[in-house]
Design a protein around this motif. Sequence first.
Motif, PDB file in Angstrom:
ATOM      1  N   UNK A 238       0.844  -1.196   0.000  1.00 26.19           N
ATOM      2  CA  UNK A 238       0.000   0.000   0.000  1.00 26.19           C
ATOM      3  C   UNK A 238       0.882   1.250   0.000  1.00 26.19           C
ATOM      4  N   UNK A 239       0.305   2.363  -0.424  1.00 25.81           N
ATOM      5  CA  UNK A 239       0.961   3.672  -0.325  1.00 25.81           C
ATOM      6  C   UNK A 239      -0.098   4.760  -0.422  1.00 25.81           C
ATOM      7  N   UNK A 240       0.262   5.953   0.049  1.00 24.27           N
ATOM      8  CA  UNK A 240      -0.606   7.120  -0.097  1.00 24.27           C
ATOM      9  C   UNK A 240       0.120   8.148  -0.950  1.00 24.27           C
ATOM     10  N   UNK A 241      -0.628   9.002  -1.621  1.00 20.03           N
ATOM     11  CA  UNK A 241      -0.059  10.099  -2.397  1.00 20.03           C
ATOM     12  C   UNK A 241      -0.723  11.383  -1.920  1.00 20.03           C
ATOM     13  N   UNK A 242       0.112  12.324  -1.486  1.00 20.65           N
ATOM     14  CA  UNK A 242      -0.345  13.622  -0.994  1.00 20.65           C
ATOM     15  C   UNK A 242       0.013  14.677  -2.030  1.00 20.65           C
ATOM     16  N   UNK A 243      -0.993  15.361  -2.561  1.00 23.62           N
ATOM     17  CA  UNK A 243      -0.792  16.374  -3.590  1.00 23.62           C
ATOM     18  C   UNK A 243      -0.375  17.678  -2.908  1.00 23.62           C
ATOM     19  N   UNK A 244       0.834  18.148  -3.228  1.00 23.58           N
ATOM     20  CA  UNK A 244       1.341  19.373  -2.622  1.00 23.58           C
ATOM     21  C   UNK A 244       0.827  20.603  -3.353  1.00 23.58           C
ATOM     22  N   UNK A 245       0.645  21.657  -2.603  1.00 19.25           N
ATOM     23  CA  UNK A 245       0.194  22.925  -3.166  1.00 19.25           C
ATOM     24  C   UNK A 245       1.385  23.724  -3.671  1.00 19.25           C
ATOM     25  N   UNK A 246       1.173  24.502  -4.725  1.00 20.15           N
ATOM     26  CA  UNK A 246       2.216  25.377  -5.217  1.00 20.15           C
ATOM     27  C   UNK A 246       2.781  26.194  -4.048  1.00 20.15           C
ATOM     28  N   UNK A 247       4.079  26.381  -4.046  1.00 17.60           N
ATOM     29  CA  UNK A 247       4.720  27.134  -2.968  1.00 17.60           C
ATOM     30  C   UNK A 247       5.187  26.279  -1.797  1.00 17.60           C
ATOM     31  N   UNK A 248       4.931  24.990  -1.799  1.00 14.32           N
ATOM     32  CA  UNK A 248       5.307  24.108  -0.679  1.00 14.32           C
ATOM     33  C   UNK A 248       6.679  23.457  -0.911  1.00 14.32           C
TER      34      UNK A 248
ATOM     35  N   UNK B  30      -1.912  16.851   6.595  1.00 14.43           N
ATOM     36  CA  UNK B  30      -2.876  17.943   6.718  1.00 14.43           C
ATOM     37  C   UNK B  30      -2.565  19.077   5.744  1.00 14.43           C
ATOM     38  N   UNK B  31      -1.282  19.298   5.446  1.00 14.47           N
ATOM     39  CA  UNK B  31      -0.873  20.386   4.567  1.00 14.47           C
ATOM     40  C   UNK B  31      -1.072  20.100   3.085  1.00 14.47           C
ATOM     41  N   UNK B  32      -1.430  18.875   2.736  1.00  9.89           N
ATOM     42  CA  UNK B  32      -1.650  18.524   1.327  1.00  9.89           C
ATOM     43  C   UNK B  32      -2.985  19.090   0.849  1.00  9.89           C
ATOM     44  N   UNK B  33      -3.047  19.413  -0.430  1.00 10.19           N
ATOM     45  CA  UNK B  33      -4.322  19.838  -1.018  1.00 10.19           C
ATOM     46  C   UNK B  33      -5.325  18.696  -0.986  1.00 10.19           C
ATOM     47  N   UNK B  34      -4.855  17.531  -1.377  1.00  9.91           N
ATOM     48  CA  UNK B  34      -5.708  16.351  -1.458  1.00  9.91           C
ATOM     49  C   UNK B  34      -4.817  15.125  -1.342  1.00  9.91           C
ATOM     50  N   UNK B  35      -5.450  13.967  -1.319  1.00  8.59           N
ATOM     51  CA  UNK B  35      -4.695  12.733  -1.185  1.00  8.59           C
ATOM     52  C   UNK B  35      -5.470  11.593  -1.815  1.00  8.59           C
ATOM     53  N   UNK B  36      -4.764  10.515  -2.084  1.00  9.21           N
ATOM     54  CA  UNK B  36      -5.414   9.249  -2.389  1.00  9.21           C
ATOM     55  C   UNK B  36      -4.547   8.126  -1.846  1.00  9.21           C
ATOM     56  N   UNK B  37      -5.205   7.009  -1.570  1.00  9.93           N
ATOM     57  CA  UNK B  37      -4.526   5.836  -1.040  1.00  9.93           C
ATOM     58  C   UNK B  37      -4.681   4.700  -2.036  1.00  9.93           C
ATOM     59  N   UNK B  38      -3.635   3.892  -2.137  1.00 10.65           N
ATOM     60  CA  UNK B  38      -3.620   2.815  -3.127  1.00 10.65           C
ATOM     61  C   UNK B  38      -3.195   1.491  -2.516  1.00 10.65           C
ATOM     62  N   UNK B  39      -3.752   0.431  -3.104  1.00  7.77           N
ATOM     63  CA  UNK B  39      -3.222  -0.911  -2.845  1.00  7.77           C
ATOM     64  C   UNK B  39      -2.508  -1.334  -4.119  1.00  7.77           C
ATOM     65  N   UNK B  40      -1.346  -1.931  -3.951  1.00  5.97           N
ATOM     66  CA  UNK B  40      -0.532  -2.342  -5.089  1.00  5.97           C
ATOM     67  C   UNK B  40      -1.192  -3.539  -5.774  1.00  5.97           C
TER      68      UNK B  40
ATOM     69  N   UNK C  83      -8.559  21.033   0.640  1.00  4.54           N
ATOM     70  CA  UNK C  83      -8.917  22.382   0.199  1.00  4.54           C
ATOM     71  C   UNK C  83      -8.606  22.523  -1.289  1.00  4.54           C
ATOM     72  N   UNK C  84      -9.115  23.549  -1.900  1.00  2.00           N
ATOM     73  CA  UNK C  84      -8.830  23.849  -3.300  1.00  2.00           C
ATOM     74  C   UNK C  84      -7.488  24.569  -3.389  1.00  2.00           C
ATOM     75  N   UNK C  85      -6.840  24.468  -4.530  1.00  2.00           N
ATOM     76  CA  UNK C  85      -5.568  25.155  -4.763  1.00  2.00           C
ATOM     77  C   UNK C  85      -4.902  24.602  -6.000  1.00  2.00           C
TER      78      UNK C  85
END
Length: 159
Positions: free
Chosen positions: A66-76, A110-120, A143-145
Amino acid sequence: MDQKAKKTALRGISYGLYIVGTKDDKGVVNGFTGNWLTQTSFEPPLVALAVKAGTRSQEQIAKAGVFSVNILETGKKDMATAFFKSVEPDGNKLAGYEFYTEETGCPIFNDALSFFECKVVDKIEKGDHFIYVGEVINAGVHREGDPMTLKETGFYYGG
């Protein structure tokens, strides 16, 4: 092959920057900055993620599946660079950034715009990376961004 041309051409590929969350078989979490990620299927929702072979994170994904992906906001950029090196959990923080867990047990920041979790669901071992195909099993929006891209940081991948 012209090495300079190859480097220039490969650096023309657009990349985002993400914090990828992992965990070991004891539930100890980890995270790294990733940028080679793409959606490969709508139904089922699948993504492909490249992870450097032999790293702690790659070994955790291989074992836990498994893994998660956290989408970073511009400026991070500071957050992205914090995960270039090995990090250890400190309560509910990694590299000073608060996280929580949901379905996979991998960190969601918490600082990510959004996230998703995956199973391999598949993996390919070629060159110096593993490519993991993950089925998206959970997702959320904080949040949006605008998502951060590699270009804005001045970093390069490829070549």
